[in-house]
Write a protein that holds these residues in place. Structure first.
Motif, PDB file in Angstrom:
ATOM      1  N   SER A  43      13.456 -40.253 -45.166  1.00  0.00           N
ATOM      2  CA  SER A  43      13.820 -39.395 -46.294  1.00  0.00           C
ATOM      3  C   SER A  43      13.695 -37.917 -45.944  1.00  0.00           C
ATOM      4  N   GLU A  44      12.744 -37.566 -45.074  1.00  0.00           N
ATOM      5  CA  GLU A  44      12.583 -36.161 -44.718  1.00  0.00           C
ATOM      6  C   GLU A  44      13.709 -35.660 -43.811  1.00  0.00           C
ATOM      7  N   HIS A  45      14.546 -36.584 -43.350  1.00  0.00           N
ATOM      8  CA  HIS A  45      15.711 -36.209 -42.545  1.00  0.00           C
ATOM      9  C   HIS A  45      16.992 -36.184 -43.380  1.00  0.00           C
ATOM     10  N   ARG A  46      16.880 -36.383 -44.690  1.00  0.00           N
ATOM     11  CA  ARG A  46      18.010 -36.310 -45.618  1.00  0.00           C
ATOM     12  C   ARG A  46      17.649 -35.291 -46.688  1.00  0.00           C
ATOM     13  N   VAL A  47      18.089 -34.071 -46.499  1.00  0.00           N
ATOM     14  CA  VAL A  47      17.602 -32.934 -47.274  1.00  0.00           C
ATOM     15  C   VAL A  47      18.714 -32.317 -48.106  1.00  0.00           C
ATOM     16  N   SER A  48      18.415 -32.081 -49.379  1.00  0.00           N
ATOM     17  CA  SER A  48      19.353 -31.387 -50.267  1.00  0.00           C
ATOM     18  C   SER A  48      18.738 -30.057 -50.685  1.00  0.00           C
ATOM     19  N   LEU A  49      19.416 -28.976 -50.408  1.00  0.00           N
ATOM     20  CA  LEU A  49      18.921 -27.668 -50.805  1.00  0.00           C
ATOM     21  C   LEU A  49      19.045 -27.485 -52.314  1.00  0.00           C
ATOM     22  N   THR A  50      18.084 -26.774 -52.888  1.00  0.00           N
ATOM     23  CA  THR A  50      18.192 -26.421 -54.301  1.00  0.00           C
ATOM     24  C   THR A  50      19.183 -25.268 -54.456  1.00  0.00           C
ATOM     25  N   SER A  51      19.636 -25.050 -55.677  1.00  0.00           N
ATOM     26  CA  SER A  51      20.742 -24.116 -55.921  1.00  0.00           C
ATOM     27  C   SER A  51      20.456 -22.707 -55.406  1.00  0.00           C
ATOM     28  N   SER A  52      19.217 -22.254 -55.463  1.00  0.00           N
ATOM     29  CA  SER A  52      18.923 -20.891 -55.006  1.00  0.00           C
ATOM     30  C   SER A  52      19.032 -20.753 -53.490  1.00  0.00           C
ATOM     31  N   TYR A  53      19.094 -21.888 -52.794  1.00  0.00           N
ATOM     32  CA  TYR A  53      19.203 -21.858 -51.330  1.00  0.00           C
ATOM     33  C   TYR A  53      20.564 -22.361 -50.834  1.00  0.00           C
ATOM     34  N   TYR A  54      21.520 -22.562 -51.760  1.00  0.00           N
ATOM     35  CA  TYR A  54      22.860 -22.979 -51.346  1.00  0.00           C
ATOM     36  C   TYR A  54      23.426 -21.972 -50.349  1.00  0.00           C
ATOM     37  N   TRP A  55      24.173 -22.482 -49.380  1.00  0.00           N
ATOM     38  CA  TRP A  55      24.718 -21.624 -48.331  1.00  0.00           C
ATOM     39  C   TRP A  55      25.846 -20.720 -48.818  1.00  0.00           C
ATOM     40  N   ASP A  56      26.435 -21.024 -49.967  1.00  0.00           N
ATOM     41  CA  ASP A  56      27.524 -20.184 -50.464  1.00  0.00           C
ATOM     42  C   ASP A  56      27.085 -19.230 -51.563  1.00  0.00           C
ATOM     43  N   THR A  57      26.311 -19.723 -52.545  1.00  0.00           N
ATOM     44  CA  THR A  57      25.979 -18.904 -53.708  1.00  0.00           C
ATOM     45  C   THR A  57      24.488 -18.655 -53.876  1.00  0.00           C
ATOM     46  N   GLY A  58      23.653 -19.261 -53.063  1.00  0.00           N
ATOM     47  CA  GLY A  58      22.208 -19.131 -53.231  1.00  0.00           C
ATOM     48  C   GLY A  58      21.703 -17.723 -52.967  1.00  0.00           C
ATOM     49  N   GLY A  59      20.975 -17.164 -53.931  1.00  0.00           N
ATOM     50  CA  GLY A  59      20.439 -15.823 -53.758  1.00  0.00           C
ATOM     51  C   GLY A  59      19.345 -15.742 -52.710  1.00  0.00           C
ATOM     52  N   SER A  60      18.706 -16.881 -52.406  1.00  0.00           N
ATOM     53  CA  SER A  60      17.624 -16.903 -51.418  1.00  0.00           C
ATOM     54  C   SER A  60      18.019 -17.705 -50.183  1.00  0.00           C
ATOM     55  N   ARG A  61      19.298 -17.875 -49.949  1.00  0.00           N
ATOM     56  CA  ARG A  61      19.729 -18.716 -48.830  1.00  0.00           C
ATOM     57  C   ARG A  61      19.232 -18.157 -47.501  1.00  0.00           C
ATOM     58  N   ASN A  62      18.958 -19.082 -46.596  1.00  0.00           N
ATOM     59  CA  ASN A  62      18.474 -18.712 -45.261  1.00  0.00           C
ATOM     60  C   ASN A  62      18.983 -19.766 -44.282  1.00  0.00           C
ATOM     61  N   ILE A  63      20.227 -19.627 -43.873  1.00  0.00           N
ATOM     62  CA  ILE A  63      20.876 -20.630 -43.041  1.00  0.00           C
ATOM     63  C   ILE A  63      20.160 -20.808 -41.712  1.00  0.00           C
ATOM     64  N   LYS A 105      33.215 -21.794 -43.451  1.00  0.00           N
ATOM     65  CA  LYS A 105      33.453 -20.598 -44.266  1.00  0.00           C
ATOM     66  C   LYS A 105      32.131 -19.996 -44.734  1.00  0.00           C
ATOM     67  N   HIS A 106      31.183 -20.866 -45.138  1.00  0.00           N
ATOM     68  CA  HIS A 106      29.868 -20.364 -45.557  1.00  0.00           C
ATOM     69  C   HIS A 106      29.151 -19.692 -44.380  1.00  0.00           C
ATOM     70  N   LEU A 107      29.233 -20.317 -43.208  1.00  0.00           N
ATOM     71  CA  LEU A 107      28.567 -19.759 -42.026  1.00  0.00           C
ATOM     72  C   LEU A 107      29.181 -18.417 -41.643  1.00  0.00           C
ATOM     73  N   ALA A 108      30.521 -18.347 -41.638  1.00  0.00           N
ATOM     74  CA  ALA A 108      31.208 -17.138 -41.186  1.00  0.00           C
ATOM     75  C   ALA A 108      31.009 -15.972 -42.137  1.00  0.00           C
ATOM     76  N   ASN A 109      30.734 -16.254 -43.414  1.00  0.00           N
ATOM     77  CA  ASN A 109      30.574 -15.193 -44.400  1.00  0.00           C
ATOM     78  C   ASN A 109      29.120 -14.893 -44.732  1.00  0.00           C
ATOM     79  N   ASP A 110      28.201 -15.534 -44.037  1.00  0.00           N
ATOM     80  CA  ASP A 110      26.788 -15.259 -44.273  1.00  0.00           C
ATOM     81  C   ASP A 110      26.438 -13.886 -43.692  1.00  0.00           C
ATOM     82  N   THR A 111      25.826 -13.053 -44.509  1.00  0.00           N
ATOM     83  CA  THR A 111      25.555 -11.671 -44.087  1.00  0.00           C
ATOM     84  C   THR A 111      24.575 -11.613 -42.922  1.00  0.00           C
TER      85      THR A 111
END
Length: 461
Positions: A179-199, A229-235
């Motif tokens: 289970s620890e190898h199947r991870v779902s990010l919470t909305s604040s860490y989403y790669w597209d819209t998450g304000g706290s994302r950290n790819i 697209k998320h990776l290429a547009n990550d600041t």
């Protein structure tokens, strides 16, 4: 009566030998040896990659058995000279057994078409029929290969495969990825819209987890263009790839630019230190006939002749055969026992049972997945494909045969295959859900009792 006497008698009776039903044995293009040679020459389409990543082997029976492992890197203990060697056994092993998946389909060639292959008319007619044979056989072959590709994608993106076994029962194979190898990010860490994302950190966490779990190094990342697209547009990634930081400023350089996103994905892969950075956009299509009428602006439960492979969160396209039009709605629930799917809201138009049909097109790698894995642990591959025997002659792998139909005269060509992907190192795979798709958002509008979901672990990165 020998052959010559028979022909003479038939001629006296006014019987034209050339008009007799001859089956397909006299057609060079449809000789079984030619069909099988064609299938072996045009193997799986080059754009299918998942089923080619790992090796394959034959299973002695259709009941597939394998052992999987978690962890590794054991070490021999010290003993005193003259003492017996202690007994050891592999740790973290699990025995698995599952019935092989079996898939097949056939295609019919009618009498008129067969006659065209015998060159009864113009040369152009013959070549048109010959071209159609090649196209149809290639289609049969590719459809079989996509089923195998689908199984590998299910194993790598969800850790489970559901398929039909003898008796019409549905079997769900769970590969037991931790289970620890199947991870779902919470909305604040989403790669597209998450304000706290950290790819960068999400990927680093995965690499450390896999390495500590089994000693393997993540050398593969597989995802589609939406995630690229998320990776290429990550600041953060863009900043690091500037010339005055890590990169050479070649993220958008000419050369190895991705067809859809227009960036050099290999540059990002080098930054993340992942050897095989694979953008995989291939898709598959599912079709089914309507078994009950759909009333426009009213019907939300859609009855189909087959519902396997349809997925919650994907678009269901309603196709009007007579009008040549279509419209789409998101699937929010699947009723397996009832043979129907539920859409978020009814289509605008009405559709007829047994005349109109629905389709669903889905990427092998979903829009929200970033899959990472170590291809080898202790020098051994982490997965493989077990071919199972089928038929009276115990065929292994994709096999083609044919059968002549007497009335109406024609020919059936059939393609079959049987086997199962196996996962040998369960903790070498890391499945990361990086965002929510539009379809997933649609499913939150309705609660049903028939939707099946897989368990995941939520992290705040």
């Amino acid at each position: 009566m020998d052959k010559q006497e028979l022909l003479k008698l038939m001629n006296e009776l006014g019987i034209d030998v050339n008009q007799l039903a001859r089956g397909s044995s006299d057609i060079p293009d449809l000789k079984l040896s030619v069909i099988q040679e064609f299938m072996s020459t045009f193997m799986s389409p080059p754009e299918l990659v998942l089923s080619k990543l790992f090796g394959s082997s034959d299973s002695p029976s259709s009941s597939i058995k394998w052992e999987s492992q978690r962890g590794g890197r054991g070490m021999t203990p010290f003993v005193a000279p003259g003492s017996p060697a202690p007994t050891t056994a592999p740790f973290g092993f699990a025995k698995h057994e599952a019935e092989a998946a079996y898939w097949k389909e056939k295609m019919y060639f009618d009498e008129e078409f067969l006659n065209n292959l015998r060159k009864p008319g113009t040369e152009a007619t013959y070549h048109d029929a010959q071209s159609k044979v090649a196209t149809n056989l290639a289609s049969l072959s590719a459809r079989s290969d996509r089923r195998l590709e689908w199984m590998f994608s299910q194993m790598l993106t969800g850790g489970t495969i559901t398929y039909e076994v003898q008796g019409g029962y549905k079997n769900t194979l769970d590969y037991q990825i931790p289970s620890e190898h199947r991870v779902s990010l919470t909305s604040s860490y989403y790669w597209d819209t998450g304000g706290s994302r950290n790819i960068m950190k999400d990927i680093q966490d995965a690499k450390i987890l896999v390495n500590r779990a089994c000693g393997g190094k993540i050398d593969y990342a597989i995802f589609n263009s939406q995630v690229l697209k998320h990776l290429a547009n990550d600041t953060t990634i863009r900043q690091l790839l500037q010339k005055n930081y890590f990169g050479d400023g070649d993220l958008f350089s000419k050369g190895n630019l991705h067809d859809l996103i227009g960036v050099n994905a290999r540059v990002i892969g080098n930054l993340l230190d992942i050897d095989n950075f694979m953008i995989y956009d291939q898709m598959y299509e599912i079709r089914a006939w309507l078994t009950a009428a759909v009333t426009g602006a009213s019907t939300t439960w859609i009855s189909l002749d087959k519902i396997e492979d349809f997925s919650v969160g994907e678009k269901l396209r309603f196709n009007d055969q007579s009008a040549g039009t279509y419209e789409e709605r998101y699937i929010i629930s699947i009723d397996v026992e009832g043979g129907r799917v539920q859409v978020a809201y009814p289509p605008a138009s009405s559709y007829k049972a047994s005349e109109d049909f629905v389709t669903m097109t889905k990427p092998f790698i979903p829009d929200d997945k970033f899959i990472m894995f170590a291809s080898k642990v202790d020098g051994q591959p982490i997965a493989g494909y077990k071919r199972a025997p089928f038929g009276l002659e115990r065929h292994y792998g994709k096999y083609t045969d044919k059968k002549t139909e007497w009335d109406p005269e024609g020919l059936w060509v059939r393609v079959q295959d049987k086997g199962l992907p196996v996962l040998l190192q369960r903790d070498a795979v890391y499945i990361l859900d990086v965002t929510a798709t539009t379809g997933q958002s649609a499913t939150t509008t309705t609660t049903t009792t028939t939707t099946t979901t897989s368990s995941t672990t939520t992290t705040t990165a």
